[in-house]
Design a protein around this motif. Structure first.
Motif, PDB file in Angstrom:
ATOM      1  N   ILE A 119       0.843  -1.199   0.000  1.00 40.55           N
ATOM      2  CA  ILE A 119       0.000   0.000   0.000  1.00 40.55           C
ATOM      3  C   ILE A 119       0.877   1.248   0.000  1.00 40.55           C
ATOM      4  CG2 ILE A 119      -1.766   1.310   1.261  1.00 40.55           C
ATOM      5  CD1 ILE A 119      -2.636  -1.458   2.492  1.00 40.55           C
ATOM      6  N   GLN A 120       1.901   1.259   0.856  1.00 46.34           N
ATOM      7  CA  GLN A 120       2.801   2.420   0.953  1.00 46.34           C
ATOM      8  C   GLN A 120       3.596   2.628  -0.328  1.00 46.34           C
ATOM      9  OE1 GLN A 120       2.758   4.816   3.193  1.00 46.34           O
ATOM     10  NE2 GLN A 120       1.073   3.678   4.129  1.00 46.34           N
ATOM     11  N   LYS A 121       3.992   1.516  -0.960  1.00 45.14           N
ATOM     12  CA  LYS A 121       4.735   1.600  -2.227  1.00 45.14           C
ATOM     13  C   LYS A 121       3.872   2.258  -3.306  1.00 45.14           C
ATOM     14  CE  LYS A 121       7.235  -2.042  -2.803  1.00 45.14           C
ATOM     15  NZ  LYS A 121       7.615  -3.446  -3.122  1.00 45.14           N
ATOM     16  N   LEU A 122       2.613   1.829  -3.394  1.00 41.34           N
ATOM     17  CA  LEU A 122       1.686   2.409  -4.367  1.00 41.34           C
ATOM     18  C   LEU A 122       1.421   3.878  -4.067  1.00 41.34           C
ATOM     19  CD1 LEU A 122      -1.038  -0.369  -4.850  1.00 41.34           C
ATOM     20  CD2 LEU A 122       0.536   0.501  -6.574  1.00 41.34           C
ATOM     21  N   ARG A 123       1.214   4.166  -2.789  1.00 41.41           N
ATOM     22  CA  ARG A 123       0.950   5.549  -2.380  1.00 41.41           C
ATOM     23  C   ARG A 123       2.112   6.455  -2.787  1.00 41.41           C
ATOM     24  NH1 ARG A 123      -0.878   8.217   3.201  1.00 41.41           N
ATOM     25  NH2 ARG A 123      -0.144  10.293   2.730  1.00 41.41           N
ATOM     26  N   SER A 128       4.341  10.647  -6.203  1.00 40.07           N
ATOM     27  CA  SER A 128       5.478  11.114  -7.010  1.00 40.07           C
ATOM     28  C   SER A 128       5.061  11.399  -8.446  1.00 40.07           C
ATOM     29  CB  SER A 128       6.595  10.071  -7.014  1.00 40.07           C
ATOM     30  OG  SER A 128       6.991   9.779  -5.702  1.00 40.07           O
ATOM     31  N   GLU A 129       3.751  11.486  -8.677  1.00 44.00           N
ATOM     32  CA  GLU A 129       3.174  11.777  -9.997  1.00 44.00           C
ATOM     33  C   GLU A 129       3.525  10.711 -11.031  1.00 44.00           C
ATOM     34  OE1 GLU A 129       4.281  15.803 -11.006  1.00 44.00           O
ATOM     35  OE2 GLU A 129       2.777  16.649  -9.676  1.00 44.00           O
ATOM     36  N   GLN A 130       3.643   9.475 -10.563  1.00 44.78           N
ATOM     37  CA  GLN A 130       3.856   8.351 -11.485  1.00 44.78           C
ATOM     38  C   GLN A 130       2.574   7.527 -11.492  1.00 44.78           C
ATOM     39  OE1 GLN A 130       7.343   6.149 -10.205  1.00 44.78           O
ATOM     40  NE2 GLN A 130       8.347   8.036  -9.581  1.00 44.78           N
ATOM     41  N   TYR A 139       1.313  -6.928  -7.085  1.00 43.43           N
ATOM     42  CA  TYR A 139      -0.026  -6.369  -6.861  1.00 43.43           C
ATOM     43  C   TYR A 139      -1.123  -7.358  -7.245  1.00 43.43           C
ATOM     44  CZ  TYR A 139       2.851  -2.176  -6.593  1.00 43.43           C
ATOM     45  OH  TYR A 139       3.824  -1.272  -6.254  1.00 43.43           O
ATOM     46  N   ILE A 140      -0.878  -8.152  -8.291  1.00 43.74           N
ATOM     47  CA  ILE A 140      -1.855  -9.172  -8.702  1.00 43.74           C
ATOM     48  C   ILE A 140      -2.035 -10.185  -7.566  1.00 43.74           C
ATOM     49  CG2 ILE A 140      -2.271 -11.108 -10.297  1.00 43.74           C
ATOM     50  CD1 ILE A 140      -2.746  -8.571 -11.778  1.00 43.74           C
ATOM     51  N   GLN A 141      -0.920 -10.521  -6.872  1.00 43.81           N
ATOM     52  CA  GLN A 141      -0.990 -11.493  -5.776  1.00 43.81           C
ATOM     53  C   GLN A 141      -1.541 -10.867  -4.491  1.00 43.81           C
ATOM     54  OE1 GLN A 141       3.012 -13.076  -5.603  1.00 43.81           O
ATOM     55  NE2 GLN A 141       2.839 -13.916  -7.665  1.00 43.81           N
ATOM     56  N   ASP A 142      -1.586  -9.530  -4.442  1.00 42.38           N
ATOM     57  CA  ASP A 142      -2.134  -8.836  -3.267  1.00 42.38           C
ATOM     58  C   ASP A 142      -3.123  -7.770  -3.760  1.00 42.38           C
ATOM     59  OD1 ASP A 142      -2.560  -7.774  -0.712  1.00 42.38           O
ATOM     60  OD2 ASP A 142      -0.810  -6.478  -0.812  1.00 42.38           O
ATOM     61  N   ILE A 143      -4.195  -8.242  -4.397  1.00 44.33           N
ATOM     62  CA  ILE A 143      -5.150  -7.289  -4.986  1.00 44.33           C
ATOM     63  C   ILE A 143      -5.823  -6.423  -3.922  1.00 44.33           C
ATOM     64  CG2 ILE A 143      -5.605  -8.553  -7.123  1.00 44.33           C
ATOM     65  CD1 ILE A 143      -8.056  -9.730  -5.831  1.00 44.33           C
ATOM     66  N   HIS A 144      -5.832  -6.893  -2.690  1.00 49.41           N
ATOM     67  CA  HIS A 144      -6.477  -6.111  -1.619  1.00 49.41           C
ATOM     68  C   HIS A 144      -5.719  -4.811  -1.324  1.00 49.41           C
ATOM     69  CE1 HIS A 144      -9.485  -9.118  -0.792  1.00 49.41           C
ATOM     70  NE2 HIS A 144      -8.544 -10.027  -0.845  1.00 49.41           N
ATOM     71  N   CYS A 145      -4.441  -4.757  -1.690  1.00 51.79           N
ATOM     72  CA  CYS A 145      -3.685  -3.509  -1.443  1.00 51.79           C
ATOM     73  C   CYS A 145      -4.223  -2.381  -2.314  1.00 51.79           C
ATOM     74  CB  CYS A 145      -2.181  -3.707  -1.650  1.00 51.79           C
ATOM     75  SG  CYS A 145      -1.651  -3.814  -3.362  1.00 51.79           S
ATOM     76  N   VAL A 146      -4.793  -2.713  -3.479  1.00 50.24           N
ATOM     77  CA  VAL A 146      -5.340  -1.694  -4.377  1.00 50.24           C
ATOM     78  C   VAL A 146      -6.655  -1.150  -3.802  1.00 50.24           C
ATOM     79  CG1 VAL A 146      -6.092  -1.169  -6.730  1.00 50.24           C
ATOM     80  CG2 VAL A 146      -4.199  -2.768  -6.359  1.00 50.24           C
ATOM     81  N   GLY A 147      -7.497  -2.043  -3.293  1.00 51.39           N
ATOM     82  CA  GLY A 147      -8.729  -1.616  -2.633  1.00 51.39           C
ATOM     83  C   GLY A 147      -8.415  -0.784  -1.395  1.00 51.39           C
TER      84      GLY A 147
END
Length: 199
Positions: A119-123, A128-130, A139-147
């Motif tokens: 979650i922190q990596k995505l945030r 960083s405007e990426q 992320y596919i293996q941890d789809i809950h991090c996107v939610g």
């Protein structure tokens, strides 16, 4: 804090007079006696330099154009963020919802939490405007991090999605006696949302 003794700060005039009056009774006599001394030429030049420096600062827009200043995504007012980014809907929500519709139709997508480090990596990437590649295995293996990231975005909005201003109206709408009346009232309040929140 310790770089300048209080007597020097008082002489140079960094404190407004009302602050000096408030702390006057706690300041030793030797210090208060030194307050009326004139500001030295050296300190006068420093103050002049600081004033000139503050006036010649580049605007926020120029700093953005040079890539020095980056707009925050999380914790930023929704309307302000969309105005600065030029989007109709925040990119973070667009990317995450597209990913969830494609890969995340599972039980508890918004109920279960993802791995905190993901979650922190995505945030960090969105801040960083990426636009991160959500199709990576991590992320596919941890789809809950996107939610979880979507929920984090909404949670950190300074003014909530349904806004503080309309809170009472939404509260009254959901308290309506029948389902039909509730639906009409909620629809009516949604129409009153500011455009960025409505979209």
């Amino acid at each position: 804090n310790t770089a300048f003794p209080l007597s020097v700060l008082l002489q140079v005039g960094f404190f407004p007079s009302e602050c000096v009056e408030l702390i006057n009774d706690k300041v030793p006599q030797s210090v208060t006696n030194s307050v009326p001394k004139p500001v030295s030429k050296k300190h006068g030049k420093l103050i002049t330099f600081l004033r000139t420096f503050m006036k010649s600062r580049p605007t926020k827009q120029k700093l953005k154009q040079r890539g020095i200043l980056k707009e925050r995504v999380f914790g930023c007012d929704l309307g302000e963020h969309l105005l600065n980014s030029g989007h109709d809907v925040p990119q973070v929500l667009k990317s995450c919802t597209e990913f969830i519709e494609k890969h995340g139709i599972v039980d508890g997508i918004y109920r279960l939490s993802g791995i905190a480090s993901n979650i922190q990596k995505l945030r960090h990437e969105f801040d960083s405007e990426q636009i991160p590649d959500l199709t990576k295995d991590i992320y596919i293996q941890d789809i809950h991090c996107v939610g979880s990231l979507c929920k984090l975005y909404f949670r950190e909005l300074p003014n909530p999605l349904l806004t503080y201003q309309l809170y009472e109206k939404f509260s009254d709408a959901v308290s309506a006696a029948t389902d039909e009346e509730r639906l009409v009232k909620i629809h009516d309040v949604i129409q009153q949302l500011p455009p960025p929140h409505y979209r």
